[in-house]
Structures are given as structure tokens and as C-alpha cells.
Design a protein around this motif. Structure first.
Motif, PDB file in Angstrom:
ATOM      1  N   ALA A  54       0.865  -0.977  -0.027  1.00 30.07           N
ATOM      2  CA  ALA A  54      -0.091  -0.020  -0.017  1.00 30.07           C
ATOM      3  C   ALA A  54       0.935   1.313  -0.024  1.00 30.07           C
ATOM      4  O   ALA A  54       0.655   2.117  -0.855  1.00 30.07           O
ATOM      5  CB  ALA A  54      -0.853  -0.048   1.157  1.00 30.07           C
ATOM      6  N   LEU A  55       2.007   1.236   0.800  1.00 30.57           N
ATOM      7  CA  LEU A  55       2.845   2.461   0.852  1.00 30.57           C
ATOM      8  C   LEU A  55       3.618   2.568  -0.497  1.00 30.57           C
ATOM      9  O   LEU A  55       3.542   3.813  -1.004  1.00 30.57           O
ATOM     10  CB  LEU A  55       4.144   2.183   1.642  1.00 30.57           C
ATOM     11  N   GLY A  56       3.843   1.353  -1.234  1.00 26.57           N
ATOM     12  CA  GLY A  56       4.638   1.782  -2.599  1.00 26.57           C
ATOM     13  C   GLY A  56       3.550   2.172  -3.492  1.00 26.57           C
ATOM     14  O   GLY A  56       3.941   2.863  -4.210  1.00 26.57           O
ATOM     15  N   THR A  57       2.562   1.776  -3.430  1.00 22.66           N
ATOM     16  CA  THR A  57       1.463   2.113  -4.270  1.00 22.66           C
ATOM     17  C   THR A  57       1.166   3.575  -4.114  1.00 22.66           C
ATOM     18  O   THR A  57       1.182   4.360  -5.187  1.00 22.66           O
ATOM     19  CB  THR A  57       0.310   1.125  -4.509  1.00 22.66           C
ATOM     20  N   ALA A  58       1.014   3.974  -2.820  1.00 23.05           N
ATOM     21  CA  ALA A  58       0.743   5.437  -2.664  1.00 23.05           C
ATOM     22  C   ALA A  58       2.069   6.445  -3.268  1.00 23.05           C
ATOM     23  O   ALA A  58       1.644   7.395  -3.930  1.00 23.05           O
ATOM     24  CB  ALA A  58       0.657   5.768  -1.236  1.00 23.05           C
ATOM     25  N   ILE A  59       3.148   5.962  -3.138  1.00 27.91           N
ATOM     26  CA  ILE A  59       4.348   6.567  -3.437  1.00 27.91           C
ATOM     27  C   ILE A  59       4.418   6.653  -5.054  1.00 27.91           C
ATOM     28  O   ILE A  59       4.496   7.780  -5.830  1.00 27.91           O
ATOM     29  CB  ILE A  59       5.704   6.045  -2.886  1.00 27.91           C
ATOM     30  N   GLY A  60       3.674   5.752  -5.686  1.00 25.71           N
ATOM     31  CA  GLY A  60       3.736   5.614  -7.287  1.00 25.71           C
ATOM     32  C   GLY A  60       2.697   6.367  -7.576  1.00 25.71           C
ATOM     33  O   GLY A  60       2.904   6.922  -8.658  1.00 25.71           O
ATOM     34  N   PHE A  61       1.664   6.453  -6.972  1.00 26.25           N
ATOM     35  CA  PHE A  61       0.365   7.302  -7.476  1.00 26.25           C
ATOM     36  C   PHE A  61       0.772   8.706  -7.238  1.00 26.25           C
ATOM     37  O   PHE A  61       0.430   9.639  -8.270  1.00 26.25           O
ATOM     38  CB  PHE A  61      -0.854   6.996  -6.936  1.00 26.25           C
ATOM     39  N   ALA A  62       1.367   9.109  -6.242  1.00 27.56           N
ATOM     40  CA  ALA A  62       1.804  10.467  -5.989  1.00 27.56           C
ATOM     41  C   ALA A  62       2.797  10.800  -7.252  1.00 27.56           C
ATOM     42  O   ALA A  62       2.762  12.261  -7.754  1.00 27.56           O
ATOM     43  CB  ALA A  62       2.533  10.659  -4.970  1.00 27.56           C
ATOM     44  N   LEU A  63       3.965   9.935  -7.443  1.00 28.69           N
ATOM     45  CA  LEU A  63       4.838  10.371  -8.643  1.00 28.69           C
ATOM     46  C   LEU A  63       4.332  10.523  -9.951  1.00 28.69           C
ATOM     47  O   LEU A  63       4.432  11.348 -10.638  1.00 28.69           O
ATOM     48  CB  LEU A  63       6.105   9.311  -8.468  1.00 28.69           C
ATOM     49  N   LEU A  64       3.189   9.595 -10.173  1.00 24.69           N
ATOM     50  CA  LEU A  64       2.586   9.262 -11.384  1.00 24.69           C
ATOM     51  C   LEU A  64       1.594  10.925 -11.605  1.00 24.69           C
ATOM     52  O   LEU A  64       1.745  11.305 -12.798  1.00 24.69           O
ATOM     53  CB  LEU A  64       1.765   8.249 -11.394  1.00 24.69           C
ATOM     54  N   GLY A  65       0.965  11.142 -10.576  1.00 25.48           N
ATOM     55  CA  GLY A  65       0.109  12.245 -10.591  1.00 25.48           C
ATOM     56  C   GLY A  65       1.125  13.391 -10.854  1.00 25.48           C
ATOM     57  O   GLY A  65       0.509  14.339 -11.865  1.00 25.48           O
ATOM     58  N   PHE A  94      -3.601   6.503 -17.079  1.00 23.81           N
ATOM     59  CA  PHE A  94      -4.754   5.702 -16.788  1.00 23.81           C
ATOM     60  C   PHE A  94      -4.209   3.888 -16.869  1.00 23.81           C
ATOM     61  O   PHE A  94      -4.407   3.369 -15.982  1.00 23.81           O
ATOM     62  CB  PHE A  94      -6.120   5.832 -17.117  1.00 23.81           C
ATOM     63  N   ILE A  95      -3.456   3.938 -17.972  1.00 19.52           N
ATOM     64  CA  ILE A  95      -2.935   2.413 -18.265  1.00 19.52           C
ATOM     65  C   ILE A  95      -1.898   2.167 -17.156  1.00 19.52           C
ATOM     66  O   ILE A  95      -1.728   1.244 -16.476  1.00 19.52           O
ATOM     67  CB  ILE A  95      -2.410   2.429 -19.578  1.00 19.52           C
ATOM     68  N   VAL A  96      -0.823   3.158 -16.669  1.00 14.13           N
ATOM     69  CA  VAL A  96       0.159   2.975 -15.848  1.00 14.13           C
ATOM     70  C   VAL A  96      -0.480   2.832 -14.240  1.00 14.13           C
ATOM     71  O   VAL A  96      -0.177   1.988 -13.325  1.00 14.13           O
ATOM     72  CB  VAL A  96       1.054   4.036 -15.802  1.00 14.13           C
ATOM     73  N   ALA A  97      -1.609   3.569 -14.168  1.00 16.15           N
ATOM     74  CA  ALA A  97      -2.477   3.578 -12.597  1.00 16.15           C
ATOM     75  C   ALA A  97      -3.024   2.074 -12.602  1.00 16.15           C
ATOM     76  O   ALA A  97      -3.024   1.594 -11.615  1.00 16.15           O
ATOM     77  CB  ALA A  97      -3.343   4.575 -12.671  1.00 16.15           C
ATOM     78  N   GLY A  98      -3.520   1.724 -13.740  1.00 17.60           N
ATOM     79  CA  GLY A  98      -4.181   0.262 -13.443  1.00 17.60           C
ATOM     80  C   GLY A  98      -3.167  -0.718 -13.288  1.00 17.60           C
ATOM     81  O   GLY A  98      -3.383  -1.565 -12.562  1.00 17.60           O
ATOM     82  N   LEU A  99      -2.006  -0.639 -13.737  1.00 23.08           N
ATOM     83  CA  LEU A  99      -0.944  -1.738 -13.563  1.00 23.08           C
ATOM     84  C   LEU A  99      -0.499  -1.383 -12.085  1.00 23.08           C
ATOM     85  O   LEU A  99       0.173  -2.349 -11.447  1.00 23.08           O
ATOM     86  CB  LEU A  99       0.104  -1.478 -14.533  1.00 23.08           C
ATOM     87  N   LEU A 100      -0.349   0.042 -11.785  1.00 22.02           N
ATOM     88  CA  LEU A 100       0.137   0.192 -10.621  1.00 22.02           C
ATOM     89  C   LEU A 100      -0.608  -0.481  -9.295  1.00 22.02           C
ATOM     90  O   LEU A 100      -0.471  -0.818  -8.155  1.00 22.02           O
ATOM     91  CB  LEU A 100       0.272   1.633 -10.142  1.00 22.02           C
ATOM     92  N   ASP A 101      -2.045  -0.339  -9.688  1.00 25.56           N
ATOM     93  CA  ASP A 101      -2.953  -1.275  -8.754  1.00 25.56           C
ATOM     94  C   ASP A 101      -3.238  -2.550  -8.677  1.00 25.56           C
ATOM     95  O   ASP A 101      -3.358  -3.214  -7.770  1.00 25.56           O
ATOM     96  CB  ASP A 101      -4.365  -0.501  -9.301  1.00 25.56           C
ATOM     97  N   ALA A 102      -2.385  -3.343  -9.557  1.00 27.37           N
ATOM     98  CA  ALA A 102      -2.326  -4.548  -9.664  1.00 27.37           C
ATOM     99  C   ALA A 102      -1.430  -5.252  -8.576  1.00 27.37           C
ATOM    100  O   ALA A 102      -1.623  -6.237  -8.075  1.00 27.37           O
ATOM    101  CB  ALA A 102      -2.063  -4.925 -11.065  1.00 27.37           C
ATOM    102  N   VAL A 103      -0.288  -4.511  -8.371  1.00 24.82           N
ATOM    103  CA  VAL A 103       0.361  -4.829  -7.431  1.00 24.82           C
ATOM    104  C   VAL A 103       0.204  -5.115  -5.889  1.00 24.82           C
ATOM    105  O   VAL A 103       0.374  -6.092  -5.533  1.00 24.82           O
ATOM    106  CB  VAL A 103       1.750  -3.891  -7.303  1.00 24.82           C
ATOM    107  N   PRO A 104      -0.619  -3.977  -5.356  1.00 29.86           N
ATOM    108  CA  PRO A 104      -1.240  -4.434  -3.941  1.00 29.86           C
ATOM    109  C   PRO A 104      -2.357  -5.524  -4.044  1.00 29.86           C
ATOM    110  O   PRO A 104      -2.547  -6.138  -3.193  1.00 29.86           O
ATOM    111  CB  PRO A 104      -1.687  -3.143  -3.518  1.00 29.86           C
TER     112      PRO A 104
END
Length: 85
Positions: A20-31, A53-63
């Protein structure tokens, strides 16, 4: 037996927490990068938004994979068979 269950619970908590922490950091960098790109080249916003949105979907798959592994460890713990035998 209790030690294995306790350590599994700690491992599950770490697995879900760090994913969850890694995804939150990834979304922050992506945005942030999306907003930078949109501010620099406003005409490219539709293309950038699609890619974001494609990268956000892939990023959401990790958690989600982490939650699946965590549920497997909690409810079908393969380590309990090693202790009982």
C-alpha cells in the motif's frame, strides 16, 4: 504452532502495508509527472491521460497481488503442514 501463526500474521501485515505504501508513492509520482507534462504541453493532455490511466491500472495490480498472497498465507498457510509433521 502458535509461533508460526503469529509470524505469518506479521508477514501478512508487512506485505499489505508495504504494498500500500509503495502504491501510494507510485500514484503520487505518477500524478505529479502527469501534471508537469500537462502544464508544459497542454495539447498532449489526452494522450498523457490515457497513458496515465494505463500505468495507474498496472500500479493498482501490485497491491492486489499482495492481498491475494496475504489471504493465501492467512487461510491456507503452507507452513503449518511443516510444523505439524
Amino acid at each position: 504452532m502458535e509461533h508460526v501463526v503469529g509470524m505469518t500474521a506479521i508477514a501478512v501485515a508487512i506485505l499489505i502495508g508495504f504494498s500500500a505504501l509503495g502504491t501510494a508513492i507510485g500514484f503520487a509520482l505518477l500524478g505529479g509527472r502527469f501534471l508537469e507534462g500537462a502544464a508544459r504541453q497542454p495539447e498532449m493532455v489526452p494522450m498523457l491521460q490515457t497513458k496515465m490511466f494505463i500505468v495507474a491500472g498496472l500500479l493498482d495490480a501490485v497491491p492486489m497481488i499482495g492481498v491475494g498472497i496475504a489471504l493465501f498465507l492467512m487461510f491456507a498457510n503452507p507452513f503449518l503442514g511443516q510444523v505439524a509433521g
